[in-house]
Every structure is written in structure tokens, then in C-alpha cells.
Motif scaffolding. Structure first.
Motif, PDB file in Angstrom:
ATOM      1  N   SER A  30     -30.412  21.418  55.203  1.00 60.46           N
ATOM      2  CA  SER A  30     -31.149  21.919  54.513  1.00 60.46           C
ATOM      3  C   SER A  30     -30.761  21.959  53.535  1.00 60.46           C
ATOM      4  O   SER A  30     -30.379  23.820  52.894  1.00 60.46           O
ATOM      5  N   VAL A  31     -31.438  21.673  51.696  1.00 64.07           N
ATOM      6  CA  VAL A  31     -30.888  22.713  50.276  1.00 64.07           C
ATOM      7  C   VAL A  31     -31.973  24.008  50.603  1.00 64.07           C
ATOM      8  O   VAL A  31     -31.130  24.604  49.551  1.00 64.07           O
ATOM      9  N   GLY A  32     -32.903  23.801  51.240  1.00 65.28           N
ATOM     10  CA  GLY A  32     -33.338  25.249  51.301  1.00 65.28           C
ATOM     11  C   GLY A  32     -32.512  26.571  51.588  1.00 65.28           C
ATOM     12  O   GLY A  32     -32.941  28.192  52.236  1.00 65.28           O
ATOM     13  N   ASP A  33     -31.636  25.686  52.526  1.00 67.91           N
ATOM     14  CA  ASP A  33     -30.835  26.985  53.822  1.00 67.91           C
ATOM     15  C   ASP A  33     -29.284  26.733  53.328  1.00 67.91           C
ATOM     16  O   ASP A  33     -28.652  26.362  54.183  1.00 67.91           O
ATOM     17  N   ILE A  34     -28.975  27.014  52.472  1.00 70.98           N
ATOM     18  CA  ILE A  34     -27.850  26.731  51.270  1.00 70.98           C
ATOM     19  C   ILE A  34     -26.240  26.931  52.209  1.00 70.98           C
ATOM     20  O   ILE A  34     -25.266  26.555  52.843  1.00 70.98           O
ATOM     21  N   GLN A  35     -26.655  28.554  52.591  1.00 72.21           N
ATOM     22  CA  GLN A  35     -25.928  29.433  52.815  1.00 72.21           C
ATOM     23  C   GLN A  35     -26.210  29.768  53.915  1.00 72.21           C
ATOM     24  O   GLN A  35     -26.241  30.634  54.913  1.00 72.21           O
ATOM     25  N   THR A  36     -25.645  28.366  54.735  1.00 79.82           N
ATOM     26  CA  THR A  36     -25.331  28.450  56.064  1.00 79.82           C
ATOM     27  C   THR A  36     -23.690  28.430  56.305  1.00 79.82           C
ATOM     28  O   THR A  36     -23.501  27.706  55.577  1.00 79.82           O
ATOM     29  N   GLN A  37     -23.454  29.029  57.680  1.00 77.13           N
ATOM     30  CA  GLN A  37     -21.970  29.101  58.812  1.00 77.13           C
ATOM     31  C   GLN A  37     -21.829  27.114  58.555  1.00 77.13           C
ATOM     32  O   GLN A  37     -20.360  27.286  58.274  1.00 77.13           O
ATOM     33  N   ALA A  38     -22.339  26.819  59.483  1.00 84.17           N
ATOM     34  CA  ALA A  38     -22.276  25.135  59.438  1.00 84.17           C
ATOM     35  C   ALA A  38     -21.341  24.238  58.337  1.00 84.17           C
ATOM     36  O   ALA A  38     -20.774  23.903  57.883  1.00 84.17           O
ATOM     37  N   LEU A  39     -22.668  24.753  57.021  1.00 83.60           N
ATOM     38  CA  LEU A  39     -21.953  24.378  55.612  1.00 83.60           C
ATOM     39  C   LEU A  39     -20.483  24.430  55.293  1.00 83.60           C
ATOM     40  O   LEU A  39     -19.497  23.841  54.968  1.00 83.60           O
ATOM     41  N   GLU A  40     -20.331  25.645  55.109  1.00 85.16           N
ATOM     42  CA  GLU A  40     -19.250  26.782  54.952  1.00 85.16           C
ATOM     43  C   GLU A  40     -17.630  25.969  55.788  1.00 85.16           C
ATOM     44  O   GLU A  40     -16.377  26.197  55.320  1.00 85.16           O
ATOM     45  N   GLU A  41     -18.131  25.792  56.921  1.00 86.88           N
ATOM     46  CA  GLU A  41     -17.118  25.622  58.073  1.00 86.88           C
ATOM     47  C   GLU A  41     -16.680  24.026  57.981  1.00 86.88           C
ATOM     48  O   GLU A  41     -15.783  23.294  57.728  1.00 86.88           O
ATOM     49  N   GLN A  42     -18.325  23.220  57.205  1.00 78.36           N
ATOM     50  CA  GLN A  42     -17.625  21.712  56.489  1.00 78.36           C
ATOM     51  C   GLN A  42     -16.549  22.350  55.727  1.00 78.36           C
ATOM     52  O   GLN A  42     -16.242  20.855  55.501  1.00 78.36           O
ATOM     53  N   LEU A  43     -17.389  22.893  54.510  1.00 77.95           N
ATOM     54  CA  LEU A  43     -16.547  22.762  53.363  1.00 77.95           C
ATOM     55  C   LEU A  43     -14.831  23.125  53.131  1.00 77.95           C
ATOM     56  O   LEU A  43     -13.845  22.693  52.755  1.00 77.95           O
ATOM     57  N   SER A  44     -14.753  24.677  54.351  1.00 76.15           N
ATOM     58  CA  SER A  44     -13.281  24.854  54.278  1.00 76.15           C
ATOM     59  C   SER A  44     -12.807  23.670  55.299  1.00 76.15           C
ATOM     60  O   SER A  44     -11.853  23.657  55.114  1.00 76.15           O
ATOM     61  N   LYS A  45     -13.477  23.072  56.587  1.00 69.53           N
ATOM     62  CA  LYS A  45     -12.241  21.383  57.334  1.00 69.53           C
ATOM     63  C   LYS A  45     -11.817  20.617  56.329  1.00 69.53           C
ATOM     64  O   LYS A  45     -10.744  20.320  56.354  1.00 69.53           O
ATOM     65  N   TYR A  46     -12.510  20.424  55.272  1.00 71.24           N
ATOM     66  CA  TYR A  46     -11.954  19.618  53.824  1.00 71.24           C
ATOM     67  C   TYR A  46     -11.927  19.837  52.947  1.00 71.24           C
ATOM     68  O   TYR A  46     -12.312  19.200  51.190  1.00 71.24           O
ATOM     69  N   ALA A  47     -10.986  21.119  52.744  1.00 69.23           N
ATOM     70  CA  ALA A  47     -11.257  22.174  51.513  1.00 69.23           C
ATOM     71  C   ALA A  47      -9.915  21.701  50.437  1.00 69.23           C
ATOM     72  O   ALA A  47      -9.723  21.773  49.978  1.00 69.23           O
ATOM     73  N   SER A  48      -8.799  20.506  51.035  1.00 67.83           N
ATOM     74  CA  SER A  48      -7.647  20.058  50.386  1.00 67.83           C
ATOM     75  C   SER A  48      -8.190  18.783  49.559  1.00 67.83           C
ATOM     76  O   SER A  48      -7.249  18.312  49.647  1.00 67.83           O
ATOM     77  N   SER A  49      -9.429  17.822  50.135  1.00 66.02           N
ATOM     78  CA  SER A  49      -9.940  17.097  50.150  1.00 66.02           C
ATOM     79  C   SER A  49     -10.412  17.419  48.464  1.00 66.02           C
ATOM     80  O   SER A  49     -11.414  18.080  48.352  1.00 66.02           O
ATOM     81  N   PRO A  50     -10.373  16.245  47.134  1.00 66.76           N
ATOM     82  CA  PRO A  50     -11.308  16.104  46.558  1.00 66.76           C
ATOM     83  C   PRO A  50     -12.536  15.946  46.304  1.00 66.76           C
ATOM     84  O   PRO A  50     -12.913  15.474  47.895  1.00 66.76           O
TER      85      PRO A  50
END
Length: 553
Positions: A30-50
Motif C-alpha cells: 500500500s502506498v499509504g504505508d511505505i515505511q513497512t518492514q515487509a517492503l524494507e525486507e523486499q528491498l534488502s532481498k534484491y539490493a544487488s539487482s538493478p
């Protein structure tokens, strides 16, 4: 290599990870809840990908304008000024130079587009910066959607692509001759009195009327409406499109498109983000909105990959060079060992021959016969003295008072070597019958005529008949001559001989010295004059030694 796409709408952020033609991961936030742990984990999981941020927002504005036809930095300066005037409140803006007008000043037609509400992007960009995500670009999906029409070969003079985004948003993008001219995103508001198909076709009709008011269409021109839908949603559209004859609807089945683009797995709804991101993953995307500071981690990632690649290339080259050197070293070592074995064998054979010769008391018949054969058949003859004697004769020709009696010639490695007459040859200075001569007696020597043979000449009796081989480094001439007529004037005779010696010495190749003079001028000599009255003729005899180095030796 996988690519990470963040498809941003006003209500949803869809995370799509695509590797090749395969969808690896799909997560929705959800856009209204950007700062979520799930989104941060998703970004960290694929941090090496463009990572690519694709926007599909209501607050995206598109305008068509013109600028003077310019090139390079001048054009860019005009575009930047235009963008700053129109979209002053937003840093997320971009300009596309499309075509040149056919009439008038032939100005350039441009499309200006921007995200008018930057607050929609800032929270997500702050999170990406904090997580050091390698953001490659921020792109507008409406601008990039023309790639779908080209991939499906559905480019017409007037084309409107209709797509559905998450949470029932309807994106309508108009292309004229494949170039974007207009795009808008509207929410689909459910009305019980009308079906969803009727709502979509009604919005499409209103958009067509708006475009016609802008005079985009010529007389009798029709608008090709390409709608991207799932098979189960296409039926409700087919019921509603019959009442709009100026619009030609083309329903693009998502399953057919997924099969043509080899998308796996195929989308399960009419939402277009998966098809678009699979299409975008096939080639590089141009950056529309991102500033350099927002893409710095992507630049760091590319630099790191380039450094790793260069390091790997250097290491690979080093390994190849080391392997080649090792192979070459092995070959050289084997060759050295082989030569060492051959040298040892030759050294052993040589030592055996030396040992056998040490025990040998006298020469065998074979050695004797071989020596005789060499002397008679193989022994090299000395080089012809023609050039040497010719040059000497030219000098003597200018001295009419000097008469040459005899010339002895030889070759030797020593320039001081003095040739001797062969056995049985007449004496070098035979006495002239009936002529008086001037001679000298040296008190310190028993013999004075011609010097003895050089030191090292063998005294063995057989060497008198078979002297050692001479060298050929020097040509040596021993000339017996005399000044005549001689009237007893010794000073005049010596002066004539000195002039002859000086004339011969002018030739830089000659080494000239007097072996014998008419009178011995040494301090230990005493003069004795023969009675002239008893002589019928007189001459002052002398002997010259001339040596010249053989050229090339």
C-alpha cells in the motif's frame, strides 16, 4: 541477471522481480504505508539487482509544445527553461523532442511531461536511498507503453492504448504515428446502473471527443482503441463497443500477448504492470525523472562490476600468461636436459680420444697416409698475389734507377714473417761476376744476410720438406732490388731507397721496412769498399719487406 521493477500507482506499489522472461517475485504494498518492514525486507532481498521505478500516476501531466530547431547544448538549455517555466514546483520533469514541423519555421515539436505532485515519490525515494538501492531510472509507464504497440505491430496513424492498473485505474494514452501526444489516468467509479464495460467505453468516447477538439484528426479519420484485457473481462467490453462507430476497438488478450512475449507465468488479471515490466526488461530504459544524486548507488554498482570485471580479466590474463610461461619453461628445461646429455656423451667421447692419444707412442700408417693425402690433395693454396704485386709495380715504375732482381711472396698470420727461398732456388743476392759491390760486416752477428726463420718453426727434419700450413691473414712480399748504375755514391743510393720506401708507405695498407741496405748503418758495423777498378759494372743491392693485411680477415 534479475531486474527489480517498482510499479508505482496512486494506491499501490507493486514489486516485480524478473529474470529473463520469468517472473521471480511479485509483491504488492500500500502506498499509504511505505515505511513497512515487509517492503524494507523486499528491498534488502534484491539490493544487488538493478532497480527501476516505473510511475503510473494520476498526477502525471503531458503537454505538447514547440521550440526553435536547435542542436546540442542550445536545445537542452531551451528545454530546461521550458520545463522550469511550466513545472516549476516539481523536480521530476522531462522533455521529448518528437518531430520537426513541415511548415513555417519548421520548429521542433516536443512533449513535456512531469509528476506534478513530487510528494508521491519522495517517501519512496528516501527509503531507497536509505537502503542504498541501486536505482537506475525513474520512468513514466505512459511514455514507455509505446513499446507494447511496436512489439504487437499495432502502430496506427491514430492509436489509443487503454490499460487497467491496480485498483481499477484506467490509463488512456494517445499516440499519433507512434509518438505520444496525450495521456490521462482516471479511476473507474462503480455505478450500479452501468456495467464496467459501459463505464470504460464511455470514458474512451469522452477522450476521443477531447482529442478531436484539439484537431488531431483529419476528416473521416478513425481512432484505433487497443484495450489490454484478460479473456474473462473482454466479454463485457464487447457488449458495449457497438454504439461508437467512429472508434475501432481492438481487444488485446493478455494471455495471447504473454504467449507471444514468452512471459511466464501469464498474468491472471487485466492489470498491465506485469506485461509492461516484462517488456521493459528486454532492453534498457531511458531515465525520465531521476536526478544524478538519486542514481548514485546504481553508478557505484556499475563501477564495482567494471572493476571486478577488469580484475577478473587481468587475473585470467595472468593465469594464461603463467600457464604459457610454465609450458615454455618446461620445453626449455627439456631441451637443456637433452643438450646436457648430448654434451656429456660428446665430452666422454672426447676424453676417450684424448686418453687414447696420450698412450699412443708413434703415428700409425693411417695417420701418415692421411697427412700425405692432405698435403697433396686438400691443403689450400695461398691466395694469388696479383693485386699486391700490381700495386708495388706501379710504385717501382716511377723509379727507373731501381731494378728488381727477385720477389719472394707468402701468406702468414704474422706480419713480420720473412719468406725464404724454396730449396734448390738460386741465392737471393748472388754475386755479380765482374761487378764491384758495397757490403758490410757486422761484428756482433755471425750471419747477416736474411734473418732466420721465425721462432716456433719446427726443427724436425721432415718439416724441412713439409713445413706447417701458413695462415692467410697477411700477404707478405720480400723484394730483392738494386740501385744501378751505381758509381760508389752511397749517400745518393740510400736517399733513392728512402724515397722508394716513403712512396710505398703512402699506401695505408702496406707495412714497409728495409731488411737489407747497400751499407749497414748500425754503430757496430764497419765499412769495407771493394776495389772499383776490378769491376765492369756496379749496383747497390737492397731488400724490402712489404706486408699487407688481407681484407676481411
Amino acid at each position: 541477471m534479475s531486474k527489480h521493477y517498482l510499479y508505482l500507482t496512486n494506491d499501490k506499489l507493486v514489486s516485480l522481480v524478473i529474470s529473463g522472461n520469468k517472473l521471480v517475485s511479485r509483491e504488492s504494498f500500500s502506498v499509504g504505508d511505505i515505511q513497512t518492514q515487509a517492503l524494507e525486507e523486499q528491498l534488502s532481498k534484491y539490493a544487488s539487482s538493478p532497480t527501476y521505478l516505473v510511475t503510473d500516476l494520476i498526477e502525471e501531466d503531458f503537454r505538447i509544445d514547440t521550440i526553435p530547431h536547435l542542436r546540442g547544448s542550445d536545445r537542452q538549455a531551451v528545454l530546461d527553461r521550458k520545463l522550469a517555466q511550466i513545472y516549476r514546483a516539481s523536480p521530476y520533469r522531462h522533455a521529448i523532442v518528437q518531430e520537426r514541423e513541415a511548415k513555417g519555421r519548421r520548429d521542433d515539436s516536443i512533449c513535456l511531461h512531469a509528476v506534478t505532485n513530487p510528494e508521491l515519490l519522495k517517501p519512496l525515494l528516501a527509503l531507497l536511498d536509505r537502503k542504498k538501492v541501486p536505482l537506475e531510472a525513474i520512468c513514466s509507464s505512459a511514455v514507455l507503453s509505446s513499446r507494447l504497440l511496436k512489439a504487437l505491430d499495432s502502430v496506427f496513424p491514430h492509436t489509443m492504448l487503454v490499460t487497467i492498473i491496480p485498483d481499477l485505474g484506467l490509463r488512456q494514452t494517445y499516440f499519433r504515428n507512434g509518438q505520444i501526444k496525450f495521456s490521462r489516468l482516471i479511476p473507474i467509479i462503480y455505478d450500479e446502473s452501468r456495467s464496467v464495460g459501459q463505464l470504460i467505453t464511455a470514458e474512451t468516447s469522452r477522450t476521443w471527443q477531447y482529442l478531436e477538439s484539439l484537431r488531431y484528426f483529419e476528416d473521416a479519420a478513425s481512432l484505433e482503441v487497443c484495450m489490454l484485457l484478460h479473456a474473462r473481462d473482454s466479454a463485457m467490453i464487447q457488449e458495449a463497443i457497438g454504439r461508437y462507430p467512429m472508434l475501432r476497438y481492438r481487444v488485446l488478450d493478455i494471455n495471447d500477448i504473454a504467449a507471444k512475449l514468452e512471459v511466464a507465468p501469464a498474468p491472471t488479471s487485466s492489470h498491465a504492470e506485469e506485461i509492461f515490466c516484462h517488456l521493459y526488461a528486454r532492453s534498457s530504459l531511458e531515465n525520465h525523472f531521476a536526478a544524478p544524486v538519486e542514481t548514485r548507488f546504481a553508478a557505484f554498482r556499475r563501477a564495482r562490476i567494471a572493476i571486478f570485471g577488469a580484475t577478473a580479466a587481468v587475473l585470467a590474463a595472468g593465469v594464461v600468461a603463467a600457464a604459457f610461461n610454465f609450458y615454455y619453461l618446461t620445453q626449455i628445461t627439456q631441451e637443456i636436459d637433452e643438450r646436457s646429455r648430448r654434451e656429456d656423451a660428446l665430452r666422454l667421447a672426447y676424453q676417450e680420444v684424448v686418453n687414447s692419444m696420450r698412450t699412443q707412442k708413434e703415428a700409425t700408417d693411417t695417420v701418415r697416409d692421411t697427412s700425405i693425402f692432405f698435403n697433396s690433395q686438400i691443403r689450400p693454396a695461398p691466395a694469388a698475389p696479383g693485386r699486391l704485386l700490381n700495386e708495388i709495380a706501379k710504385v717501382f715504375d716511377r723509379y727507373p734507377l731501381v731494378q728488381v732482381d727477385q720477389v719472394l711472396w707468402a701468406t702468414n698470420n704474422e706480419p713480420a714473417f720473412i719468406p725464404t727461398a724454396p730449396q734448390g732456388f738460386g741465392a737471393v743476392n748472388a754475386s755479380l761476376a765482374g761487378s764491384s759491390q758495397v757490403t758490410s760486416d757486422n761484428k756482433s752477428r755471425a750471419t747477416a744476410s736474411i734473418p732466420p726463420a721465425p721462432v716456433g718453426q719446427s726443427t724436425i727434419a721432415e718439416n724441412l720438406f713439409n713445413p706447417p700450413l701458413t695462415g692467410n691473414k697477411y700477404h707478405i712480399a720480400l723484394i730483392d732490388a738494386a740501385v744501378q748504375p751505381f758509381d760508389g755514391d752511397v749517400r745518393r743510393a740510400l736517399a733513392e731507397i728512402d724515397r722508394l720506401i716513403n712512396e710505398l708507405s703512402k699506401n695505408g695498407e702496406f707495412t714497409v721496412k728495409a731488411v737489407k741496405l747497400p751499407v749497414d748503418t748500425a754503430s757496430s758495423a764497419s765499412l769495407k769498399v771493394i776495389d772499383r777498378s776490378a769491376a765492369t759494372a756496379t749496383k747497390a743491392a737492397f731488400t724490402l719487406h712489404i706486408a699487407r693485411k688481407v681484407p676481411g680477415t
